[in-house]
Design a protein around this motif. Structure first.
Motif, PDB file in Angstrom:
ATOM      1  N   GLY A  22       0.773  -1.224   0.000  1.00  0.00           N
ATOM      2  CA  GLY A  22       0.000   0.000   0.000  1.00  0.00           C
ATOM      3  C   GLY A  22       0.808   1.280   0.000  1.00  0.00           C
ATOM      4  O   GLY A  22       0.223   2.368   0.049  1.00  0.00           O
ATOM      5  N   LYS A  23       2.131   1.178  -0.051  1.00  0.00           N
ATOM      6  CA  LYS A  23       2.970   2.365  -0.016  1.00  0.00           C
ATOM      7  C   LYS A  23       3.884   2.440  -1.227  1.00  0.00           C
ATOM      8  O   LYS A  23       4.151   1.441  -1.882  1.00  0.00           O
ATOM      9  N   GLU A  24       4.346   3.641  -1.496  1.00  0.00           N
ATOM     10  CA  GLU A  24       5.281   3.849  -2.588  1.00  0.00           C
ATOM     11  C   GLU A  24       6.638   3.239  -2.258  1.00  0.00           C
ATOM     12  O   GLU A  24       7.008   3.102  -1.092  1.00  0.00           O
ATOM     13  N   ARG A  25       7.363   2.879  -3.295  1.00  0.00           N
ATOM     14  CA  ARG A  25       8.705   2.360  -3.125  1.00  0.00           C
ATOM     15  C   ARG A  25       9.616   3.468  -2.590  1.00  0.00           C
ATOM     16  O   ARG A  25       9.611   4.594  -3.096  1.00  0.00           O
ATOM     17  N   GLU A  26      10.389   3.147  -1.559  1.00  0.00           N
ATOM     18  CA  GLU A  26      11.225   4.118  -0.883  1.00  0.00           C
ATOM     19  C   GLU A  26      12.703   3.792  -1.052  1.00  0.00           C
ATOM     20  O   GLU A  26      13.108   2.639  -1.000  1.00  0.00           O
ATOM     21  N   GLY A  27      13.495   4.822  -1.219  1.00  0.00           N
ATOM     22  CA  GLY A  27      14.925   4.640  -1.332  1.00  0.00           C
ATOM     23  C   GLY A  27      15.551   4.228  -0.008  1.00  0.00           C
ATOM     24  O   GLY A  27      15.172   4.719   1.053  1.00  0.00           O
ATOM     25  N   VAL A  28      16.525   3.328  -0.076  1.00  0.00           N
ATOM     26  CA  VAL A  28      17.275   2.878   1.087  1.00  0.00           C
ATOM     27  C   VAL A  28      18.704   3.405   1.032  1.00  0.00           C
ATOM     28  O   VAL A  28      19.172   4.073   1.959  1.00  0.00           O
ATOM     29  N   ALA A  29      19.401   3.096  -0.046  1.00  0.00           N
ATOM     30  CA  ALA A  29      20.789   3.501  -0.199  1.00  0.00           C
ATOM     31  C   ALA A  29      21.200   3.344  -1.648  1.00  0.00           C
ATOM     32  O   ALA A  29      20.596   2.575  -2.394  1.00  0.00           O
ATOM     33  N   ALA A  30      22.244   4.055  -2.040  1.00  0.00           N
ATOM     34  CA  ALA A  30      22.731   3.965  -3.407  1.00  0.00           C
ATOM     35  C   ALA A  30      24.214   4.301  -3.467  1.00  0.00           C
ATOM     36  O   ALA A  30      24.764   4.933  -2.564  1.00  0.00           O
ATOM     37  N   VAL A  31      24.841   3.868  -4.560  1.00  0.00           N
ATOM     38  CA  VAL A  31      26.240   4.168  -4.841  1.00  0.00           C
ATOM     39  C   VAL A  31      26.318   4.747  -6.240  1.00  0.00           C
ATOM     40  O   VAL A  31      25.783   4.158  -7.181  1.00  0.00           O
ATOM     41  N   ASP A  32      26.981   5.873  -6.387  1.00  0.00           N
ATOM     42  CA  ASP A  32      27.073   6.483  -7.697  1.00  0.00           C
ATOM     43  C   ASP A  32      28.392   6.140  -8.379  1.00  0.00           C
ATOM     44  O   ASP A  32      29.212   5.384  -7.856  1.00  0.00           O
ATOM     45  N   ILE A  33      28.580   6.702  -9.551  1.00  0.00           N
ATOM     46  CA  ILE A  33      29.734   6.356 -10.375  1.00  0.00           C
ATOM     47  C   ILE A  33      31.050   6.747  -9.720  1.00  0.00           C
ATOM     48  O   ILE A  33      32.095   6.159 -10.023  1.00  0.00           O
ATOM     49  N   VAL A  78      24.855   7.225  -0.595  1.00  0.00           N
ATOM     50  CA  VAL A  78      23.788   8.013  -0.006  1.00  0.00           C
ATOM     51  C   VAL A  78      22.829   7.057   0.680  1.00  0.00           C
ATOM     52  O   VAL A  78      22.573   5.955   0.184  1.00  0.00           O
ATOM     53  N   TYR A  79      22.313   7.461   1.827  1.00  0.00           N
ATOM     54  CA  TYR A  79      21.420   6.636   2.615  1.00  0.00           C
ATOM     55  C   TYR A  79      20.167   7.395   2.987  1.00  0.00           C
ATOM     56  O   TYR A  79      20.210   8.614   3.197  1.00  0.00           O
ATOM     57  N   LYS A 123      18.019   8.747   5.647  1.00  0.00           N
ATOM     58  CA  LYS A 123      18.499   9.163   6.961  1.00  0.00           C
ATOM     59  C   LYS A 123      17.983   8.291   8.089  1.00  0.00           C
ATOM     60  O   LYS A 123      18.653   8.130   9.104  1.00  0.00           O
ATOM     61  N   SER A 124      16.819   7.704   7.909  1.00  0.00           N
ATOM     62  CA  SER A 124      16.258   6.861   8.951  1.00  0.00           C
ATOM     63  C   SER A 124      16.964   5.519   9.080  1.00  0.00           C
ATOM     64  O   SER A 124      16.771   4.824  10.082  1.00  0.00           O
ATOM     65  N   LEU A 125      17.785   5.148   8.102  1.00  0.00           N
ATOM     66  CA  LEU A 125      18.415   3.834   8.080  1.00  0.00           C
ATOM     67  C   LEU A 125      19.936   3.862   8.113  1.00  0.00           C
ATOM     68  O   LEU A 125      20.564   2.822   8.306  1.00  0.00           O
ATOM     69  N   LYS A 126      20.530   5.008   7.927  1.00  0.00           N
ATOM     70  CA  LYS A 126      21.980   5.107   7.733  1.00  0.00           C
ATOM     71  C   LYS A 126      22.798   4.470   8.846  1.00  0.00           C
ATOM     72  O   LYS A 126      23.864   3.893   8.602  1.00  0.00           O
ATOM     73  N   GLY A 127      22.320   4.558  10.057  1.00  0.00           N
ATOM     74  CA  GLY A 127      23.094   4.056  11.178  1.00  0.00           C
ATOM     75  C   GLY A 127      23.228   2.547  11.231  1.00  0.00           C
ATOM     76  O   GLY A 127      24.129   2.035  11.904  1.00  0.00           O
ATOM     77  N   ARG A 128      22.366   1.812  10.528  1.00  0.00           N
ATOM     78  CA  ARG A 128      22.352   0.363  10.627  1.00  0.00           C
ATOM     79  C   ARG A 128      22.648  -0.358   9.315  1.00  0.00           C
ATOM     80  O   ARG A 128      22.999  -1.536   9.337  1.00  0.00           O
ATOM     81  N   PHE A 129      22.486   0.321   8.200  1.00  0.00           N
ATOM     82  CA  PHE A 129      22.677  -0.305   6.892  1.00  0.00           C
ATOM     83  C   PHE A 129      23.920   0.260   6.218  1.00  0.00           C
ATOM     84  O   PHE A 129      24.239   1.441   6.362  1.00  0.00           O
ATOM     85  N   THR A 130      24.608  -0.598   5.463  1.00  0.00           N
ATOM     86  CA  THR A 130      25.773  -0.183   4.703  1.00  0.00           C
ATOM     87  C   THR A 130      25.677  -0.736   3.289  1.00  0.00           C
ATOM     88  O   THR A 130      25.498  -1.942   3.106  1.00  0.00           O
ATOM     89  N   LEU A 142      17.508   9.304  -4.508  1.00  0.00           N
ATOM     90  CA  LEU A 142      16.935   8.013  -4.108  1.00  0.00           C
ATOM     91  C   LEU A 142      15.456   7.925  -4.468  1.00  0.00           C
ATOM     92  O   LEU A 142      14.625   7.532  -3.645  1.00  0.00           O
ATOM     93  N   LEU A 143      15.150   8.256  -5.699  1.00  0.00           N
ATOM     94  CA  LEU A 143      13.783   8.187  -6.193  1.00  0.00           C
ATOM     95  C   LEU A 143      13.643   7.039  -7.177  1.00  0.00           C
ATOM     96  O   LEU A 143      14.412   6.929  -8.134  1.00  0.00           O
ATOM     97  N   SER A 144      12.656   6.195  -6.959  1.00  0.00           N
ATOM     98  CA  SER A 144      12.497   5.018  -7.803  1.00  0.00           C
ATOM     99  C   SER A 144      12.288   5.383  -9.266  1.00  0.00           C
ATOM    100  O   SER A 144      12.725   4.658 -10.163  1.00  0.00           O
ATOM    101  N   LYS A 145      11.652   6.507  -9.522  1.00  0.00           N
ATOM    102  CA  LYS A 145      11.356   6.898 -10.899  1.00  0.00           C
ATOM    103  C   LYS A 145      12.605   7.243 -11.695  1.00  0.00           C
ATOM    104  O   LYS A 145      12.548   7.331 -12.923  1.00  0.00           O
ATOM    105  N   ASP A 146      13.722   7.425 -11.030  1.00  0.00           N
ATOM    106  CA  ASP A 146      14.973   7.727 -11.712  1.00  0.00           C
ATOM    107  C   ASP A 146      15.711   6.480 -12.178  1.00  0.00           C
ATOM    108  O   ASP A 146      16.718   6.602 -12.884  1.00  0.00           O
ATOM    109  N   PHE A 147      15.222   5.297 -11.806  1.00  0.00           N
ATOM    110  CA  PHE A 147      15.925   4.054 -12.105  1.00  0.00           C
ATOM    111  C   PHE A 147      15.153   3.234 -13.126  1.00  0.00           C
ATOM    112  O   PHE A 147      14.036   2.794 -12.857  1.00  0.00           O
ATOM    113  N   PRO A 148      15.727   2.981 -14.282  1.00  0.00           N
ATOM    114  CA  PRO A 148      15.018   2.219 -15.318  1.00  0.00           C
ATOM    115  C   PRO A 148      15.096   0.705 -15.184  1.00  0.00           C
ATOM    116  O   PRO A 148      14.295   0.007 -15.815  1.00  0.00           O
TER     117      PRO A 148
END
Length: 124
Positions: free
Chosen positions: A42-53, A58-59, A61-68, A107-113
């Motif tokens: 029932g919710k939109e897809r939410e960004g967790v983390a990403a790595v750029d070129i 980027v994380y 903020k609610s998850l950065k302390g526990r996820f890598t 971290l927006l799902s619409k940016d990822f094809p």
């Protein structure tokens, strides 16, 4: 061109850890961003983390302390180390690739094809 396959999900007790992996094939690798997203019913897809070129991370903020997040094997594999998991982390986790690099921190799902099939994480 790109196929993404997630693995490593499962059921764990609160406080436990999981390591999610995303195997990428047919991927340009160093020409785009890769990331992890989560979705609950029932919710939109939410960004967790990403790595750029540039290997900048980027994380959410609610998850950065526990996820890598890490990008390994010349950008052919994207991992997400999840520690001290809590029930609110329960979700389907998706690997994504192909964001224009300068958009990666959004971290927006619409940016990822390109997307994997998802792997379920359940914390009880």
């Amino acid at each position: 061109h790109v196929q993404l396959v997630e693995s490593g999900g499962g059921s764990v007790q609160a406080g436990g850890s999981l390591r999610l992996s995303c195997a990428a094939s047919g991927y340009g690798g160093r020409d785009s961003c890769m990331g992890w997203f989560l979705q609950t019913p029932g919710k939109e897809r939410e960004g967790v983390a990403a790595v750029d070129i540039d290997n900048s991370t980027v994380y959410a903020k609610s998850l950065k302390g526990r996820f890598t997040v890490s990008l390994n094997n010349a950008q052919n594999q994207l991992d997400l180390q999840m520690n001290n998991l809590q029930p609110e982390d329960t979700a389907m986790y998706y690997c994504a690739a192909g964001s224009v690099n300068w958009l990666c921190p959004r971290l927006l799902s619409k940016d990822f094809p390109h997307w994997g099939q998802g792997t379920q994480v359940t914390v009880s």
